[in-house]
Design a protein around this motif. Sequence first.
Motif, short mmCIF file in Angstrom:
data_model
loop_
_atom_site.label_atom_id
_atom_site.label_comp_id
_atom_site.label_asym_id
_atom_site.label_seq_id
_atom_site.Cartn_x
_atom_site.Cartn_y
_atom_site.Cartn_z
N VAL A 293 0.85 -1.19 0.00
CA VAL A 293 0.00 0.00 0.00
C VAL A 293 0.88 1.24 0.00
N THR A 294 0.70 2.11 -0.98
CA THR A 294 1.46 3.35 -1.07
C THR A 294 0.49 4.52 -0.98
N VAL A 295 0.79 5.51 -0.13
CA VAL A 295 -0.09 6.67 0.04
C VAL A 295 0.72 7.94 -0.10
N ASP A 296 0.04 9.01 -0.47
CA ASP A 296 0.70 10.30 -0.66
C ASP A 296 0.58 11.21 0.56
N GLY A 297 -0.34 10.90 1.48
CA GLY A 297 -0.54 11.76 2.65
C GLY A 297 -1.05 10.96 3.82
N TYR A 298 -1.36 11.65 4.90
CA TYR A 298 -1.90 11.01 6.09
C TYR A 298 -3.38 10.71 5.92
N VAL A 299 -3.81 9.57 6.44
CA VAL A 299 -5.21 9.17 6.34
C VAL A 299 -5.64 8.56 7.67
N LEU A 300 -6.77 9.01 8.17
CA LEU A 300 -7.45 8.36 9.28
C LEU A 300 -8.89 8.16 8.87
N ASN A 301 -9.27 6.93 8.57
CA ASN A 301 -10.63 6.64 8.13
C ASN A 301 -11.57 6.45 9.32
N GLN A 302 -12.84 6.72 9.08
CA GLN A 302 -13.84 6.48 10.11
C GLN A 302 -13.85 4.99 10.46
N ASN A 303 -13.92 4.71 11.74
CA ASN A 303 -13.95 3.32 12.18
C ASN A 303 -15.17 2.60 11.60
N ALA B 108 -3.22 5.53 7.52
CA ALA B 108 -2.09 5.41 6.60
C ALA B 108 -1.10 6.53 6.84
N LEU B 109 0.17 6.26 6.50
CA LEU B 109 1.27 7.20 6.69
C LEU B 109 2.05 7.35 5.40
N PRO B 110 2.46 8.56 5.04
CA PRO B 110 3.28 8.74 3.84
C PRO B 110 4.75 8.41 4.07
N ILE B 111 5.20 8.47 5.34
CA ILE B 111 6.59 8.15 5.67
C ILE B 111 6.61 7.30 6.94
N THR B 112 7.69 6.60 7.16
CA THR B 112 7.88 5.86 8.40
C THR B 112 8.12 6.84 9.54
N GLN B 113 7.33 6.72 10.62
CA GLN B 113 7.47 7.64 11.73
C GLN B 113 6.72 7.14 12.96
N VAL C 67 6.73 3.42 16.33
CA VAL C 67 7.13 3.75 14.97
C VAL C 67 6.51 2.75 14.01
N LEU C 68 5.87 3.25 12.95
CA LEU C 68 5.27 2.41 11.93
C LEU C 68 5.81 2.81 10.56
N GLU C 69 5.90 1.84 9.68
CA GLU C 69 6.42 2.12 8.34
C GLU C 69 5.39 2.85 7.50
N ALA C 70 5.87 3.50 6.45
CA ALA C 70 4.97 4.15 5.50
C ALA C 70 4.02 3.13 4.90
N GLY C 71 2.78 3.56 4.67
CA GLY C 71 1.79 2.68 4.08
C GLY C 71 0.54 2.58 4.92
N GLY C 72 -0.31 1.58 4.61
CA GLY C 72 -1.58 1.40 5.29
C GLY C 72 -1.48 0.51 6.50
N HIS C 73 -2.27 0.80 7.52
CA HIS C 73 -2.28 0.04 8.77
C HIS C 73 -3.70 -0.07 9.29
N SER C 74 -3.94 -1.03 10.18
CA SER C 74 -5.23 -1.15 10.82
C SER C 74 -5.07 -1.74 12.21
N THR C 75 -6.03 -1.45 13.07
CA THR C 75 -6.04 -2.03 14.41
C THR C 75 -7.49 -2.21 14.82
N VAL C 76 -7.72 -3.10 15.78
CA VAL C 76 -9.07 -3.40 16.25
C VAL C 76 -9.17 -2.99 17.72
N TRP C 77 -10.28 -2.30 18.05
CA TRP C 77 -10.52 -1.88 19.44
C TRP C 77 -11.77 -2.58 19.95
N ASN C 78 -11.61 -3.22 21.12
CA ASN C 78 -12.72 -3.90 21.77
C ASN C 78 -12.88 -3.33 23.18
N PRO C 79 -13.81 -2.40 23.40
CA PRO C 79 -13.98 -1.76 24.70
C PRO C 79 -15.03 -2.43 25.57
#
Length: 564
Positions: A475-485, A499-504, A525-537
């Motif tokens: 997954v390659t992205v040009d900018g920061y992305v936070l999608n609605q859960n 998603a992240l455009p650079i590793t940071q 620290v996460l690499e550039a690209g798309g990521h996901s996580t699951v929250w169970n409250p």
Amino acid sequence: MRAKVKCVICCVFACCILSTPLFAQYKIDAGFTFSTSILPKNIPGWPDSVGAEKVLTGFDINKNGKREFIAMADPVWYGDTSRPYLFWFEANGDNSYKLLWSAHLPGSNKEIYAYSDFTLADMDKDGKPEIVVATPVSPSNTMDIVYFYEFAGTTFPAQPTFSSRCGIRQGIQYRSSRVLLDDLDKDGDVEIVLTSRKDDYGGAPNSGAGRTLVVGHLNGDISPESFSSIDMEFADSSSVLRGGSVYDMGIADFDGDGKKEIWAFTWDLFSLAIYESQKKDDYTLQADINQARPDNDVGARHSMKFYDGDNDGKLEMYVAGITDVTNPGNLYCIDHTSDVSTLTTNSVKTITSDMPAISTWSFEGADIGDVDGNGKMDYIVTGPGPRRCVFRLEYKSGPVGDSVSYNFTTIFQDTLATDSLFNFKTIALGNDVDGDGKKEIFINNLRTRHGQSDPAIIIIESKTASASVRSHEGVTVDGYVLNQNYPNPFNPSTTIDFALPITQFVSLKVYDVTGRLVATLANQVLEAGGHSTVWNPSALASGTYILEMIAGNFSQRMKMEFLK
């Protein structure tokens, strides 16, 4: 167009559960534990005398919620002229995996000895990723150089979906050593980037004097029925890459100017050429670092990584220097710059003491991340026989180019004398592939023995559970992305994609409506690209919660509705 080529061997499996006991000869750091190992003799279609060349981890290709890894085994190391084998595994539970698919690339190379490479990407952007394999050709070999296996909904095909020479003419040798895919020039097309260890592209036939960097793009789509082709848009076979073999390559926007670079590493006393994309199909040499270690013939092989080690929002480059027995091995770093054209030999910093002399190469492959989830960078490096070690370079604090800023330790060693021929050539980090909350290290053994119970892949994992953030390969992205859960509202859990455009360094935290912190989903620290996580409250009350993401100068909040 390239004709569909019949696969020599291909098997599809939905069984073969893998889980093996701890081997007594393994000395493992107290913070890690043995997970399992992959034995070729237990895998249908995997010759037991062929070890693992490379592993890629961290994806869910078939979207069933279980993570996977792909392994390549290359018989060329054993004098076999056939091409590599591919194996696709899926997590079957804690510390166990099952084989879903395998294939044997068609053809052979009788005249040359070289390295193959593979990656995973979606070059035609149709939502179906491809396993992309680059394998060398000799002057008399008319076969293709790059092979694509496109995911077909439930599995990969029995034979390559598409293949190409990427514009490289027949009648020459091209010993491909690395392949990467990325939208380098941001024209909307995913480019393929190849480097060769040795070739005749720009020189006399059969001379092997060249080291050619090739960039190509796809015309059409990845399909056995199409008349598609990969056309060359850039090639450099100049003297820049001469002097030694090119085994390693990386892609990054190192200086953060919005223009991606190709970093090509030549085994010539530490030589590094950096090409930057200026516009569509235009790649300009920005830095030519020649022989930064004139006292030590340093090369690199699958170890060049870009990472924000000191969490300042800017990238550094880390690389493991591979040397022969007469020279010491070291780890190196290049600190961030706002302009890659300013990098020189003085930018290369040695950050470890000399390795003791051994009877073979010093360092080999490496990977980078935060293995134990303590917020500190871990650069994990393999060392071949007779040491058969895995080392960890952990960043503490201070200047990234100073050796005192790091701890350097041995975290794994195979001490069995009869394993002396084992060769740990490459390594890969897994981001909790088996779903037990702990991150893995995949150690790839190149040499296994016929008739023996030798592991091709040894998996160890951190004893410390950490927040499980899944990274999406290709997954390659040009900018920061936070999608609605989603789903939202939700019960009992929800998925968050970002998603992240650079590793940071990334902070992903959840607050209630009073501003009280109730959960930390990512602090690493996460690499550039798309990521996901699951929250169970499930332990919290129903209501509105606020998700906050902070990465560099980027900050965003959004509401999530939890309904019991």
